[in-house]
Write a protein that holds these residues in place. Sequence first.
Motif, PDB file in Angstrom:
ATOM      1  N   ASN A 109      -0.357 -22.743  27.454  1.00  0.00           N
ATOM      2  CA  ASN A 109       0.651 -23.386  26.936  1.00  0.00           C
ATOM      3  C   ASN A 109       2.235 -22.870  27.294  1.00  0.00           C
ATOM      4  O   ASN A 109       2.032 -21.990  28.041  1.00  0.00           O
ATOM      5  CB  ASN A 109       0.638 -22.981  25.246  1.00  0.00           C
ATOM      6  CG  ASN A 109      -0.612 -23.364  24.584  1.00  0.00           C
ATOM      7  OD1 ASN A 109      -0.667 -24.651  24.623  1.00  0.00           O
ATOM      8  ND2 ASN A 109      -1.410 -22.921  23.787  1.00  0.00           N
ATOM      9  N   GLU A 110       3.239 -23.622  26.808  1.00  0.00           N
ATOM     10  CA  GLU A 110       4.513 -22.887  27.382  1.00  0.00           C
ATOM     11  C   GLU A 110       4.971 -21.856  26.281  1.00  0.00           C
ATOM     12  O   GLU A 110       4.217 -21.658  25.328  1.00  0.00           O
ATOM     13  CB  GLU A 110       5.487 -24.116  26.899  1.00  0.00           C
ATOM     14  CG  GLU A 110       5.386 -25.412  27.752  1.00  0.00           C
ATOM     15  CD  GLU A 110       6.346 -26.317  27.497  1.00  0.00           C
ATOM     16  OE1 GLU A 110       7.658 -25.978  27.781  1.00  0.00           O
ATOM     17  OE2 GLU A 110       5.919 -27.619  27.319  1.00  0.00           O
ATOM     18  N   GLN A 111       5.977 -21.235  26.482  1.00  0.00           N
ATOM     19  CA  GLN A 111       6.282 -20.279  25.677  1.00  0.00           C
ATOM     20  C   GLN A 111       6.932 -21.071  24.399  1.00  0.00           C
ATOM     21  O   GLN A 111       7.736 -22.012  24.693  1.00  0.00           O
ATOM     22  CB  GLN A 111       7.745 -19.477  26.150  1.00  0.00           C
ATOM     23  CG  GLN A 111       7.158 -18.729  27.413  1.00  0.00           C
ATOM     24  CD  GLN A 111       8.531 -18.181  28.297  1.00  0.00           C
ATOM     25  OE1 GLN A 111       8.900 -19.012  29.033  1.00  0.00           O
ATOM     26  NE2 GLN A 111       9.032 -16.973  27.914  1.00  0.00           N
ATOM     27  N   THR A 112       6.645 -20.681  23.253  1.00  0.00           N
ATOM     28  CA  THR A 112       6.738 -21.526  22.136  1.00  0.00           C
ATOM     29  C   THR A 112       7.233 -20.611  20.739  1.00  0.00           C
ATOM     30  O   THR A 112       6.886 -19.549  20.680  1.00  0.00           O
ATOM     31  CB  THR A 112       5.784 -22.500  21.719  1.00  0.00           C
ATOM     32  OG1 THR A 112       4.451 -21.778  21.456  1.00  0.00           O
ATOM     33  CG2 THR A 112       5.521 -23.725  22.721  1.00  0.00           C
ATOM     34  N   TYR A 113       7.914 -21.534  19.935  1.00  0.00           N
ATOM     35  CA  TYR A 113       8.265 -21.211  18.507  1.00  0.00           C
ATOM     36  C   TYR A 113       8.269 -22.575  17.846  1.00  0.00           C
ATOM     37  O   TYR A 113       8.111 -23.584  18.113  1.00  0.00           O
ATOM     38  CB  TYR A 113       9.389 -20.456  18.269  1.00  0.00           C
ATOM     39  CG  TYR A 113      10.924 -21.300  18.743  1.00  0.00           C
ATOM     40  CD1 TYR A 113      11.446 -21.877  17.746  1.00  0.00           C
ATOM     41  CD2 TYR A 113      11.243 -21.148  20.098  1.00  0.00           C
ATOM     42  CE1 TYR A 113      12.723 -22.923  18.109  1.00  0.00           C
ATOM     43  CE2 TYR A 113      12.358 -21.981  20.432  1.00  0.00           C
ATOM     44  CZ  TYR A 113      13.090 -22.877  19.499  1.00  0.00           C
ATOM     45  OH  TYR A 113      14.106 -23.696  19.551  1.00  0.00           O
TER      46      TYR A 113
ATOM     47  N   GLU B  16      12.141 -29.730  22.303  1.00  0.00           N
ATOM     48  CA  GLU B  16      10.808 -29.652  21.601  1.00  0.00           C
ATOM     49  C   GLU B  16       9.774 -30.400  22.501  1.00  0.00           C
ATOM     50  O   GLU B  16       9.956 -31.078  23.168  1.00  0.00           O
ATOM     51  CB  GLU B  16      11.222 -30.947  20.408  1.00  0.00           C
ATOM     52  CG  GLU B  16       9.941 -31.438  19.667  1.00  0.00           C
ATOM     53  CD  GLU B  16      10.192 -32.289  18.449  1.00  0.00           C
ATOM     54  OE1 GLU B  16       9.200 -32.530  17.763  1.00  0.00           O
ATOM     55  OE2 GLU B  16      11.197 -32.858  18.388  1.00  0.00           O
ATOM     56  N   VAL B  17       8.409 -29.853  22.102  1.00  0.00           N
ATOM     57  CA  VAL B  17       7.334 -30.257  23.051  1.00  0.00           C
ATOM     58  C   VAL B  17       6.924 -31.439  21.793  1.00  0.00           C
ATOM     59  O   VAL B  17       5.883 -31.068  20.966  1.00  0.00           O
ATOM     60  CB  VAL B  17       6.459 -29.021  22.836  1.00  0.00           C
ATOM     61  CG1 VAL B  17       4.996 -29.598  23.716  1.00  0.00           C
ATOM     62  CG2 VAL B  17       6.903 -27.742  23.598  1.00  0.00           C
TER      63      VAL B  17
ATOM     64  N   PHE C 127       7.089 -27.767  17.395  1.00  0.00           N
ATOM     65  CA  PHE C 127       6.967 -26.600  18.445  1.00  0.00           C
ATOM     66  C   PHE C 127       8.148 -27.056  19.544  1.00  0.00           C
ATOM     67  O   PHE C 127       8.306 -27.832  19.931  1.00  0.00           O
ATOM     68  CB  PHE C 127       5.743 -26.555  18.952  1.00  0.00           C
ATOM     69  CG  PHE C 127       4.499 -26.140  18.272  1.00  0.00           C
ATOM     70  CD1 PHE C 127       4.482 -24.894  17.932  1.00  0.00           C
ATOM     71  CD2 PHE C 127       3.803 -26.900  17.495  1.00  0.00           C
ATOM     72  CE1 PHE C 127       3.298 -24.414  17.194  1.00  0.00           C
ATOM     73  CE2 PHE C 127       2.812 -26.777  16.563  1.00  0.00           C
ATOM     74  CZ  PHE C 127       2.800 -25.302  16.401  1.00  0.00           C
TER      75      PHE C 127
ATOM     76  N   ASN D 200      10.063 -25.248  22.978  1.00  0.00           N
ATOM     77  CA  ASN D 200       9.985 -24.052  24.239  1.00  0.00           C
ATOM     78  C   ASN D 200      11.100 -23.225  24.444  1.00  0.00           C
ATOM     79  O   ASN D 200      11.935 -23.385  23.481  1.00  0.00           O
ATOM     80  CB  ASN D 200       9.580 -25.038  25.447  1.00  0.00           C
ATOM     81  CG  ASN D 200      10.844 -25.772  26.029  1.00  0.00           C
ATOM     82  OD1 ASN D 200      12.005 -25.324  25.629  1.00  0.00           O
ATOM     83  ND2 ASN D 200      10.635 -26.600  27.058  1.00  0.00           N
ATOM     84  N   ASP D 201      11.055 -22.155  25.227  1.00  0.00           N
ATOM     85  CA  ASP D 201      12.168 -21.269  25.297  1.00  0.00           C
ATOM     86  C   ASP D 201      13.579 -21.763  25.607  1.00  0.00           C
ATOM     87  O   ASP D 201      14.531 -21.226  25.403  1.00  0.00           O
ATOM     88  CB  ASP D 201      11.697 -20.044  26.338  1.00  0.00           C
ATOM     89  CG  ASP D 201      11.394 -20.563  27.756  1.00  0.00           C
ATOM     90  OD1 ASP D 201      10.877 -21.574  27.824  1.00  0.00           O
ATOM     91  OD2 ASP D 201      11.816 -19.849  28.608  1.00  0.00           O
TER      92      ASP D 201
END
Length: 174
Positions: A134-138, A159-160, A152, A154-155
């Motif tokens: 996965n990517e870096q996410t929040y 938006e993913v 979600f 990424n940094d």
Amino acid sequence: MKLLIVSDSHGDRSLIKTLKNSYENDVDALIHCGDSELRAVDPVLKGFHIVKGNCDLDQQFPDELLLDVQGYKIYVTHGHLFQIKSSLQNIAYRAEEFGADFVFFGHSHILGVEKIAGTLFLNPGSILLPRGGNEQTYAIIEQKEDICTVRFFNDQQEEVKSLRREFQRISKEK
């Protein structure tokens, strides 16, 4: 209701500062699910509801939080005390004790979201050290009328879109 959920930033103050500056006036709560590896008094964490992760040394962080945001019960923990890498069963039992509508946790560095028995469980992944390809996410959660949307990012705050999920309204009454 709109919430920002982040976890496992592992000492990266700039990522947390960027998220805070970008969202603090746009969400109802900023939530960090642990392993910030910062001190509780660090100014970058001001405004965040934050729990202690297995890599956090500051004893001022609680192991768990129960928040009320616009009448929704939100349970936050890092996840390591509930063995979330094996199963969500233990954390689900704890959430049920609190009557939680939402459960937020980190620890595995793998993002995921699912609704179990009317409660939304969310791991935002890691904003610094993702696993599982996965990517870096929040995550950003928005509860509007009959739909709860989980997005979600990424940094780079993009938006993913392939990870966007919608759920029927999360009920305040179980």
